[in-house]
Scaffold this motif. Structure first.
Motif, short mmCIF file in Angstrom:
data_model
loop_
_atom_site.label_atom_id
_atom_site.label_comp_id
_atom_site.label_asym_id
_atom_site.label_seq_id
_atom_site.Cartn_x
_atom_site.Cartn_y
_atom_site.Cartn_z
N UNK A 1 -17.56 4.50 -8.12
CA UNK A 1 -17.01 5.08 -9.34
C UNK A 1 -15.53 5.38 -9.16
N UNK A 2 -15.15 5.84 -7.97
CA UNK A 2 -13.75 6.15 -7.68
C UNK A 2 -12.89 4.89 -7.71
N UNK A 3 -13.31 3.83 -7.03
CA UNK A 3 -12.46 2.65 -6.93
C UNK A 3 -12.42 1.86 -8.24
N UNK A 4 -13.53 1.83 -9.00
CA UNK A 4 -13.49 1.14 -10.28
C UNK A 4 -12.56 1.86 -11.26
N UNK A 5 -12.54 3.18 -11.19
CA UNK A 5 -11.62 3.94 -12.03
C UNK A 5 -10.17 3.65 -11.63
N UNK A 6 -9.92 3.50 -10.33
CA UNK A 6 -8.57 3.16 -9.88
C UNK A 6 -8.13 1.81 -10.45
N UNK A 7 -9.03 0.83 -10.39
CA UNK A 7 -8.69 -0.49 -10.93
C UNK A 7 -8.42 -0.42 -12.43
N UNK A 8 -9.20 0.39 -13.13
CA UNK A 8 -9.02 0.55 -14.58
C UNK A 8 -7.71 1.27 -14.88
N UNK A 9 -7.48 2.41 -14.24
CA UNK A 9 -6.31 3.23 -14.55
C UNK A 9 -5.00 2.53 -14.19
N UNK A 10 -5.06 1.59 -13.22
CA UNK A 10 -3.85 0.84 -12.88
C UNK A 10 -3.37 -0.01 -14.05
N UNK A 11 -4.30 -0.34 -14.94
CA UNK A 11 -3.95 -1.14 -16.12
C UNK A 11 -3.83 -0.29 -17.38
N UNK A 12 -4.12 0.99 -17.28
CA UNK A 12 -4.02 1.91 -18.42
C UNK A 12 -3.19 3.13 -18.00
N UNK A 13 -1.96 2.95 -17.54
CA UNK A 13 -1.19 4.09 -17.03
C UNK A 13 -0.90 5.13 -18.11
N UNK A 14 -1.15 6.39 -17.77
CA UNK A 14 -0.83 7.47 -18.67
C UNK A 14 -1.77 7.65 -19.84
N UNK A 15 -2.87 6.86 -19.89
CA UNK A 15 -3.81 6.99 -21.01
C UNK A 15 -5.12 7.59 -20.51
N UNK A 16 -5.56 8.69 -21.10
CA UNK A 16 -6.86 9.29 -20.71
C UNK A 16 -7.98 8.27 -20.92
N UNK A 17 -8.73 7.99 -19.85
CA UNK A 17 -9.77 6.97 -19.90
C UNK A 17 -11.05 7.53 -19.29
N UNK A 18 -12.19 7.15 -19.86
CA UNK A 18 -13.46 7.73 -19.46
C UNK A 18 -14.50 6.63 -19.20
N UNK A 19 -15.44 6.93 -18.30
CA UNK A 19 -16.52 5.99 -18.00
C UNK A 19 -17.51 5.97 -19.16
N UNK A 20 -17.76 4.79 -19.71
CA UNK A 20 -18.72 4.65 -20.80
C UNK A 20 -20.04 4.06 -20.32
N UNK A 21 -19.97 3.21 -19.29
CA UNK A 21 -21.18 2.58 -18.75
C UNK A 21 -20.94 2.29 -17.27
N UNK A 22 -21.98 2.56 -16.45
CA UNK A 22 -21.83 2.40 -15.00
C UNK A 22 -23.14 1.91 -14.45
#
Length: 274
Positions: A199-220
């Protein structure tokens, strides 16, 4: 008015205290790193990675961690990642907005588990450049993740395709229970551990492409393919398969860093705030 001045004074003193601790930690790291580079455990040409040591790490703690880091750097796949132009070494921190970096102890997984018998090693982190594919990844699995029929047909530009992290699972992460009438910990990691780490590393990959935008896990989603032994090095890879509007789709896997055996596969969907 007095209370506001008091709060401002407290905030300034708190920042100064953190800066002093960070400086002491950096100085300790530098003194240890000099011996690290010249240590016989390193092959010629393999540099000692720059580590973003948590503020709580004393010089003694850093010295205890360095042998484990030396072993990690000498793992063949880590050496290849260091030498390949498509992979970029990154410090271990979380970007939080434009002005602040979140340190390891402030994250959920590493704040609770960054202990000598849990996750003693501050992870070695690599970011992928565009069109880079790590050679230790199963290429069929990688290609299949992009051909998933549930993905949108069109994708926005992906800035950072993926992230690779090398970690070490300590003995205390084993399952607790009774084996042959004796209470203790088994040599198999608790299944909640890879869940938290992926969950930590997938969020890192996501946030690297969404800088500064609040992002949340919808499905895991997780698929466990084999038990994970403790006291072993693991490699985690997470890559973005598609970006559509506010949705980011990420695939990941966790494997043995030395043998390549896959332990866990994952698919995630993240949604950013409007």
């Amino acid at each position: 008015m007095i209370q506001r001045v008091q709060r401002a004074a407290f905030a300034v003193s708190h920042r100064l205290a953190r800066s002093n601790v960070r400086l002491a930690s950096t100085q300790a790291m530098a003194s240890v790193a000099k011996t690290c580079v010249t240590d016989s455990a390193f092959d010629v040409g393999i540099p000692c990675p720059k580590i973003d040591w948590p503020l709580e790490y004393t010089q003694q703690r850093i010295e205890q961690t360095m042998p484990l880091l030396q072993r990690a750097v000498n793992i063949p796949l880590v050496r290849r990642m260091i030498e390949q132009e498509g992979a970029v070494r990154k410090e271990f921190h979380w970007p939080a907005g434009k002005q602040r970096l979140v340190q390891a102890p402030e994250t959920l997984a590493y704040g609770a588990l960054l202990q000598p018998q849990n996750l003693p090693l501050v992870p070695v982190v690599f970011a992928w450049r565009p069109r880079f594919k790590p050679d230790h990844l199963d290429q069929e699995m990688l290609d299949a993740s992009f051909k998933d029929t549930t993905l949108p047909k069109q994708s926005a530009r992906i800035r950072i395709p993926g992230v690779t992290m090398i970690n070490y699972l300590g003995s205390e992460l084993g399952l607790s229970g009774v084996v042959d009438g004796v209470a203790g910990r088994q040599q198999t990691a608790h299944p909640g551990i890879p869940s938290a780490l992926i969950d930590d590393i997938t969020a890192r990959a996501c946030f690297s492409n969404m800088p500064g935008r609040p992002t949340f896990t919808a499905n895991f989603q997780l698929e466990y393919t084999a038990p994970i032994p403790v006291e072993s090095f693991v490699v985690m890879d997470a890559w973005v398969t598609c970006i559509e509007g506010r949705k980011t789709f990420v695939s990941a896997c966790l494997a043995d860093a030395q043998t390549g055996q896959t332990y866990v596969k994952s698919r995630s969907l993240f949604v950013s705030a409007a």
